[in-house]
Design an enzyme around this catalytic site. Structure first.
Site, mmCIF file in Angstrom:
data_model
loop_
_atom_site.group_PDB
_atom_site.id
_atom_site.type_symbol
_atom_site.label_atom_id
_atom_site.label_comp_id
_atom_site.label_asym_id
_atom_site.label_seq_id
_atom_site.Cartn_x
_atom_site.Cartn_y
_atom_site.Cartn_z
ATOM 1 N N THR A 65 0.775 -1.169 0.163
ATOM 2 C CA THR A 65 0.195 -0.084 0.042
ATOM 3 C C THR A 65 0.901 1.236 -0.083
ATOM 4 O O THR A 65 0.357 2.231 -0.486
ATOM 5 C CB THR A 65 -0.933 -0.184 1.176
ATOM 6 N N TYR A 85 -12.219 -1.958 5.230
ATOM 7 C CA TYR A 85 -13.309 -1.166 4.960
ATOM 8 C C TYR A 85 -14.731 -1.893 5.730
ATOM 9 O O TYR A 85 -15.522 -1.398 6.336
ATOM 10 C CB TYR A 85 -13.639 -0.644 3.812
ATOM 11 N N TYR A 107 -1.156 -9.750 6.734
ATOM 12 C CA TYR A 107 -0.749 -8.362 6.946
ATOM 13 C C TYR A 107 -1.692 -7.668 7.759
ATOM 14 O O TYR A 107 -3.008 -7.466 7.446
ATOM 15 C CB TYR A 107 -0.726 -7.762 5.728
ATOM 16 N N ARG A 135 -5.333 0.868 9.248
ATOM 17 C CA ARG A 135 -5.682 1.251 7.678
ATOM 18 C C ARG A 135 -7.267 0.380 7.479
ATOM 19 O O ARG A 135 -7.870 0.931 6.506
ATOM 20 C CB ARG A 135 -4.650 0.872 6.867
ATOM 21 N N LYS A 182 2.807 -10.026 8.550
ATOM 22 C CA LYS A 182 3.420 -8.573 8.846
ATOM 23 C C LYS A 182 2.434 -8.035 10.008
ATOM 24 O O LYS A 182 1.571 -7.873 9.640
ATOM 25 C CB LYS A 182 3.593 -7.784 7.691
ATOM 26 N N ILE A 223 9.045 -5.333 7.663
ATOM 27 C CA ILE A 223 8.832 -5.139 6.247
ATOM 28 C C ILE A 223 8.680 -3.407 6.308
ATOM 29 O O ILE A 223 7.620 -3.127 7.018
ATOM 30 C CB ILE A 223 7.692 -5.499 5.803
#
Length: 291
Positions: A46, A109, A135, A140, A164, A206
């Site tokens: 992202t 979302y 992840y 986010r 991650k 990362i």
């Protein structure tokens, strides 16, 4: 999956003034981070503004990255979406032959339940031709993937090999590290917390910051992984103010400002992301002159 230990860098996507992809700048960035010392590269994270890229641009970025990396380091490809079926389609259509693994962000979302997150990852792991890296970035996505869900996936789904973790919750991180399978890799997704997370037992990072700190950040991680924490702490202390400025307004606006000061990329974005404010841009420049 030993190749996922150490420092991976989530590459930015450089744009020209007309917002087209700047392939020359991307090649320059790839060479810069590899020479600096990163252990592997992540494309289509992202940080690369992937939500603003077309399917064709994403496929071209993967192909270009493989070509320019030229097997010098492993490449991980980001493939994530709001829709499970969309992720499966991408896994079927992306050029993944040379990928070391697929990094897939938790659904964003729609805020699925923990069972929904589990079933999402189970389905894409079964469809993926490459190992899956979970992840978790609730800041986010809007939904935290709990330690229990992570551990269930790690123990029950064979093709899920790593994670991650970017929740910022140190207790959750420690629970995962305590109870994970022995060969399950856990890396930090938070540059500012990476050092204490490495001290707790994480296998690497990362990183966004490694786009700019391509030598010092991997050196910090390597020092921590060999338990040389005085050396790791000295490097981390040196970069800490940079981390603050890098994420003060927006990612990837911050890291692109750093790279623009270095002359690697232009300070250009696709909406809704905008460049950092002039005051922050100038503050970054002053910091880098003293660094």
């Amino acid at each position: 999956m030993e190749q996922l230990r150490g420092t991976g860098v989530a590459l930015v996507t450089p744009f020209k003034a007309d917002e087209s992809i700047d392939w020359n700048a991307l090649e320059k960035l790839i060479d810069y981070v590899i020479v600096g010392g990163v252990d592997y590269i992540v494309t289509l994270g992202t940080t690369g503004e992937t939500p603003t890229l077309s399917v064709e641009e994403k496929q071209d970025l993967v192909k270009f990255t493989f070509e320019k990396v030229s097997k010098r380091v492993p490449v991980v490809v980001g493939v994530g979406d709001y829709s499970t079926k969309a992720v499966v389609r991408s896994l079927e259509n992306y050029p993944l032959e040379q990928a070391a693994a697929v990094l897939s962000v938790a659904p964003y979302y729609n805020k699925p339940t923990q069972e929904g997150i589990y079933q999402h990852y189970k389905m894409i792991a079964q469809a993926s031709p490459k190992p899956i890296i979970l992840y978790n970035v609730p800041g986010r996505t809007g939904r935290n993937m709990t330690a229990d869900t992570t551990l269930r996936l790690a123990h029950e789904v064979e093709n899920i090999v790593a994670m991650k973790e970017a929740s910022g919750d140190m207790l959750q991180c420690m629970q995962i590290l305590r109870d994970k399978p022995k060969d399950f890799i856990v890396v930090s997704g938070d540059d500012a917390l990476a050092l204490p997370q490495l001290a707790c037992g994480m296998d690497g990072v990362i990183s966004v910051a490694a786009n700019y700190f391509a030598a010092d950040f991997p050196a910090m991680v390597k020092a921590a992984l060999r338990n040389d924490f005085p050396a790791a702490r000295a490097l981390n202390d040196k970069m800490m103010k940079g981390f603050d400025m890098m994420f003060a307004e927006n990612n990837p606006a911050g890291i692109k400002a750093f790279l623009a000061h270095k002359g690697i990329v232009e300070n250009v974005f696709r909406l809704p992301v905008l460049p950092v404010t002039d005051d922050l841009y100038n503050e970054i420049g002053e910091y880098l002159r003293k660094y």
